[in-house]
Design an enzyme around this catalytic site. Sequence first.
Site, PDB file in Angstrom:
ATOM      1  N   ASP A   1       0.978  -1.351   0.108  1.00 57.24           N
ATOM      2  CA  ASP A   1       0.291  -0.044   0.067  1.00 57.24           C
ATOM      3  C   ASP A   1       1.093   1.214   0.020  1.00 57.24           C
ATOM      4  OD1 ASP A   1      -2.206  -1.719   2.397  1.00 57.24           O
ATOM      5  OD2 ASP A   1      -2.498  -1.274   0.217  1.00 57.24           O
TER       6      ASP A   1
ATOM      7  N   ASP B   1      -7.346  -1.318  -4.272  1.00 53.72           N
ATOM      8  CA  ASP B   1      -8.190  -1.026  -3.321  1.00 53.72           C
ATOM      9  C   ASP B   1      -9.142   0.115  -4.076  1.00 53.72           C
ATOM     10  OD1 ASP B   1      -5.901  -1.165  -0.718  1.00 53.72           O
ATOM     11  OD2 ASP B   1      -7.154  -2.629  -1.430  1.00 53.72           O
TER      12      ASP B   1
HETATM   13  C1  LIG Z   1     -11.125  -1.999  -0.585  1.00 53.89           C
HETATM   14  C2  LIG Z   1     -11.387  -3.441   0.014  1.00 53.89           C
HETATM   15  C3  LIG Z   1     -10.300  -3.860   0.663  1.00 53.89           C
HETATM   16  C4  LIG Z   1      -9.566  -4.916  -0.097  1.00 53.89           C
HETATM   17  O1  LIG Z   1     -10.298  -5.936  -0.518  1.00 53.89           O
HETATM   18  C5  LIG Z   1      -9.902  -7.160  -1.141  1.00 53.89           C
HETATM   19  O2  LIG Z   1      -8.585  -7.223  -1.607  1.00 53.89           O
HETATM   20  C6  LIG Z   1     -10.775  -8.053  -1.624  1.00 53.89           C
HETATM   21  C7  LIG Z   1     -10.785  -8.377  -3.074  1.00 53.89           C
HETATM   22  C8  LIG Z   1     -10.705  -9.129  -0.768  1.00 53.89           C
HETATM   23  C9  LIG Z   1     -10.963  -9.151   0.612  1.00 53.89           C
HETATM   24  C10 LIG Z   1     -10.192  -9.998   1.393  1.00 53.89           C
HETATM   25  C11 LIG Z   1     -12.558  -9.071   0.908  1.00 53.89           C
HETATM   26  C12 LIG Z   1     -13.336  -7.846   0.890  1.00 53.89           C
HETATM   27  C13 LIG Z   1     -13.197  -7.304   2.366  1.00 53.89           C
HETATM   28  C14 LIG Z   1     -14.146  -6.125   2.302  1.00 53.89           C
HETATM   29  C15 LIG Z   1     -13.338  -5.162   3.244  1.00 53.89           C
HETATM   30  O3  LIG Z   1     -12.156  -4.960   3.500  1.00 53.89           O
HETATM   31  C16 LIG Z   1     -14.094  -3.626   3.649  1.00 53.89           C
HETATM   32  C17 LIG Z   1     -13.671  -2.674   2.792  1.00 53.89           C
HETATM   33  C18 LIG Z   1     -14.917  -1.647   2.809  1.00 53.89           C
HETATM   34  C19 LIG Z   1     -14.322  -0.120   2.494  1.00 53.89           C
HETATM   35  C20 LIG Z   1     -15.640   0.775   2.366  1.00 53.89           C
HETATM   36  C21 LIG Z   1     -15.209   1.821   1.791  1.00 53.89           C
HETATM   37  C22 LIG Z   1     -13.383   0.329   2.939  1.00 53.89           C
HETATM   38  C23 LIG Z   1     -12.087   0.783   2.198  1.00 53.89           C
HETATM   39  C24 LIG Z   1     -10.924   0.777   3.001  1.00 53.89           C
HETATM   40  C25 LIG Z   1      -9.777   0.863   2.419  1.00 53.89           C
HETATM   41  C26 LIG Z   1      -9.527   1.158   0.763  1.00 53.89           C
HETATM   42  O4  LIG Z   1      -9.478   2.582   0.646  1.00 53.89           O
HETATM   43  C27 LIG Z   1      -9.760   2.766  -0.738  1.00 53.89           C
HETATM   44  C28 LIG Z   1      -8.499   0.848   3.197  1.00 53.89           C
HETATM   45  C29 LIG Z   1      -7.547  -0.460   2.710  1.00 53.89           C
HETATM   46  C30 LIG Z   1      -6.349  -0.396   3.409  1.00 53.89           C
HETATM   47  O5  LIG Z   1      -6.887  -0.987   4.791  1.00 53.89           O
HETATM   48  C31 LIG Z   1      -5.526  -1.398   2.856  1.00 53.89           C
HETATM   49  O6  LIG Z   1      -4.214  -1.555   3.517  1.00 53.89           O
HETATM   50  C32 LIG Z   1      -6.127  -2.483   2.399  1.00 53.89           C
HETATM   51  C33 LIG Z   1      -4.945  -3.860   1.591  1.00 53.89           C
HETATM   52  O7  LIG Z   1      -4.606  -3.077   0.488  1.00 53.89           O
HETATM   53  C34 LIG Z   1      -5.804  -5.066   1.313  1.00 53.89           C
HETATM   54  N1  LIG Z   1      -7.059  -4.661   0.534  1.00 53.89           N
HETATM   55  C35 LIG Z   1      -8.266  -5.416   0.558  1.00 53.89           C
HETATM   56  O8  LIG Z   1      -8.184  -6.385   1.336  1.00 53.89           O
END
Ligand SMILES: CCC[C@@H]1OC(=O)[C@@H](C)C[C@H](C)CCCCC(=O)CCC[C@@H](CC)/C=C/C=C(\COC)CC[C@@H](O)[C@@H](O)C[C@H](O)CNC1=O
Length: 155
Positions: free
Chosen positions: A111, A129
């Site tokens: 990230d 993301d």
């Molecule tokens: C965006 C989904 C996250 C992404 O899901 C993925 O990969 C998917 C394909 C697989 C996951 C295992 C399943 C979905 C989880 C859903 C979730 O988590 C709820 C999210 C809500 C959303 C409402 C707005 C927040 C958003 C936040 C953030 C993103 O803001 C743009 C902060 C990201 C940072 O914490 C960063 O460190 C995260 C890191 O990069 C790993 N990323 C993941 O796990």
Amino acid sequence: MQYFIIALVVIIIDQLTKWWVVSSMKLGESITVIEGFFNLTSHRNTGAAWGILAGQMFFFYIITSIVIVIVIYYIRKFAKESALMGWALAIILGGAIGNFIDRLFRKEVVDFFDFIIFNYDFPIFNIADSALVVGVGLVIIATILDEKKKGRSKA
Ligand SMILES: CCC[C@@H]1OC(=O)[C@@H](C)C[C@H](C)CCCCC(=O)CCC[C@@H](CC)/C=C/C=C(\COC)CC[C@@H](O)[C@@H](O)C[C@H](O)CNC1=O
């Protein structure tokens, strides 16, 4: 078919930016882009958003595989009717695969987008993301527009 090319473009941009961060920034290093608002900070996350379920890679493989299968199914089913839905699903697909590649080969997600909004240091995230969040937003918009269109045709 062109929707899979869109997903591929998202994956390439995502992986190229992550590769740049890993190869040219030390872990934890931060570059100020806009003072007090936007930095590029080299960060790793073994969990999902906000670091939830840190280290549960097997769980993430399962969940992401399910997300990928469902999105491909919906691209085949709905993309003919609605280009916006096709684009939205393709962007989600690219984001999901982008983070999947990191989890498979790095066992953590790279990230670097570090925004400080109203003094709250928002969790550092990446292109994948952003694609996931934008893609989900577009699916919601496409669904609302589609419902309105159906409503009009019935009336
Ligand atoms: C965006 C989904 C996250 C992404 O899901 C993925 O990969 C998917 C394909 C697989 C996951 C295992 C399943 C979905 C989880 C859903 C979730 O988590 C709820 C999210 C809500 C959303 C409402 C707005 C927040 C958003 C936040 C953030 C993103 O803001 C743009 C902060 C990201 C940072 O914490 C960063 O460190 C995260 C890191 O990069 C790993 N990323 C993941 O796990």
